[in-house]
Scaffold this motif. Structure first.
Motif, PDB file in Angstrom:
ATOM      1  N   LYS A 179       0.818  -1.204   0.000  1.00 39.71           N
ATOM      2  CA  LYS A 179       0.000   0.000   0.000  1.00 39.71           C
ATOM      3  C   LYS A 179       0.859   1.264   0.000  1.00 39.71           C
ATOM      4  N   SER A 182       1.301   1.848  -3.471  1.00 44.51           N
ATOM      5  CA  SER A 182       0.027   2.181  -4.113  1.00 44.51           C
ATOM      6  C   SER A 182      -0.332   3.651  -3.911  1.00 44.51           C
ATOM      7  N   TYR A 183      -0.050   4.167  -2.725  1.00 47.29           N
ATOM      8  CA  TYR A 183      -0.415   5.546  -2.391  1.00 47.29           C
ATOM      9  C   TYR A 183       0.671   6.566  -2.763  1.00 47.29           C
ATOM     10  N   THR A 209      -7.168   7.273  -4.335  1.00 49.57           N
ATOM     11  CA  THR A 209      -7.758   6.311  -5.271  1.00 49.57           C
ATOM     12  C   THR A 209      -7.100   6.403  -6.639  1.00 49.57           C
ATOM     13  N   ARG A 212      -3.784   4.723  -6.505  1.00 54.13           N
ATOM     14  CA  ARG A 212      -3.918   3.264  -6.530  1.00 54.13           C
ATOM     15  C   ARG A 212      -4.139   2.768  -7.952  1.00 54.13           C
ATOM     16  N   ASN A 213      -5.012   3.460  -8.686  1.00 60.34           N
ATOM     17  CA  ASN A 213      -5.287   3.061 -10.067  1.00 60.34           C
ATOM     18  C   ASN A 213      -4.055   3.250 -10.946  1.00 60.34           C
ATOM     19  N   ARG A 216      -1.209   0.489 -10.467  1.00 56.64           N
ATOM     20  CA  ARG A 216      -1.480  -0.913 -10.766  1.00 56.64           C
ATOM     21  C   ARG A 216      -0.516  -1.426 -11.839  1.00 56.64           C
ATOM     22  N   LYS A 219       3.975  -0.953  -9.262  1.00 55.64           N
ATOM     23  CA  LYS A 219       4.586  -0.898  -7.917  1.00 55.64           C
ATOM     24  C   LYS A 219       5.961  -1.549  -7.916  1.00 55.64           C
TER      25      LYS A 219
END
Length: 285
Positions: A179, A182-183, A209, A212-213, A216, A219
């Motif tokens: 995460k 992701s952030y 959000t 995160r998208n 994808r 990472k």
């Protein structure tokens, strides 16, 4: 087609070519904090090594220095008698002040200030990567977050990211680690979107959000970039943090180049679709 790590690093170097002095000054405050931290870490390590060496030496000499032990015990008894016979004040002259800086939250406030300065620096490097020498790179640019418009949104975004990471850490270490990546682009996304549209009505989770998208399938790329800088961090430690004055701009510019390559200006448009279900009323600003 996305750029490789080597290409991103080359782009970072090209953007800083002839401007290393400006880059060092821009990163001066965080770099000085790193130097101080590494200095104290070095002191702690040195103290531990001296202590271990002393203990090993004491154990080695204990079986062959009975005379020294006898003298030590005699001195100890004499000192004990001396202190028992007199009232000795061991209090510090500063005890009456009763000052506990940690109780006033000074250290956390400094950490938060440095964190926001680092975000401002990363925003400046993104502009430098995009505009090269047309973009200024002055010390004052490190404080660009404290402009009255961006501080509260950035604060909410990063506060939510911290809360989400803590919650994920209760599950497993690996999800929290994932995460983090992701952030990782949330602040950059906010910067781009805030340039061309009114983001005050948007929820702070909107930028998380979008990050995160965006991340994808990428990472691992950013993780690899971080791994590739381990040698540079070791060099910074060996030099007592001095090398970080030049390493930090290199790393920040590379991270900015990564986002610029990944986002490809999609958040610079006047409209960006945000999933309605990710909006949270209590996080709007």
């Amino acid at each position: 087609m996305y750029k490789t790590s080597a290409q991103l690093k080359r782009e970072a170097k090209d953007s800083l070519s002839g401007r290393w002095k400006e880059a060092v000054l821009l990163n001066l405050i965080p770099s000085i904090m790193q130097i101080i931290m590494m200095f104290f870490i070095g002191l702690v390590i040195a103290a531990m090594l001296v202590f271990v060496s002393f203990m090993v030496t004491s154990d080695t000499d204990s079986g062959t220095s009975d005379f020294a032990d006898t003298v030590r015990y005699q001195l100890s008894d004499e000192l004990t008698d001396e202190f028992d016979s007199e009232d000795v004040d061991f209090s510090s002259p500063f005890d009456g002040l009763n000052v506990d800086f940690s109780s006033y939250g000074i250290a956390p406030l400094i950490d938060i200030g440095i964190y926001f300065i680092t975000i401002g620096i990363s925003f400046t490097f993104l502009d430098v990567v995009r505009r090269r020498k047309e973009q200024s790179m002055e010390i004052k640019d490190a404080f660009r977050i404290f402009n009255g418009n961006d501080f509260v949104p950035i604060l909410l975004i990063n506060l939510l990211m911290y809360i989400f990471k803590v919650l994920w850490s209760f599950a497993l270490v690996i999800p929290a680690f994932v995460k983090h990546y992701s952030y990782s682009q949330s602040n950059f996304i906010y910067k781009d979107m805030a340039m061309n549209q009114d983001v005050k009505s948007m929820g702070a989770t909107s930028f998380i959000t979008e990050s995160r998208n965006l991340m994808r399938g990428h990472k691992g790329r950013l993780f690899w970039i971080d791994l590739s800088f381990i040698g540079w961090y070791l060099l910074g430690m060996i030099t007592g943090g001095i090398a970080m004055l030049w390493i930090n701009p290199y790393i920040n510019a590379t991270k900015a180049a990564f986002y610029n390559d990944l986002a490809k200006d999609q958040f610079l448009s006047t409209t960006v679709d945000v999933p309605i279900e990710d909006e949270e009323e209590w996080t709007s600003f």
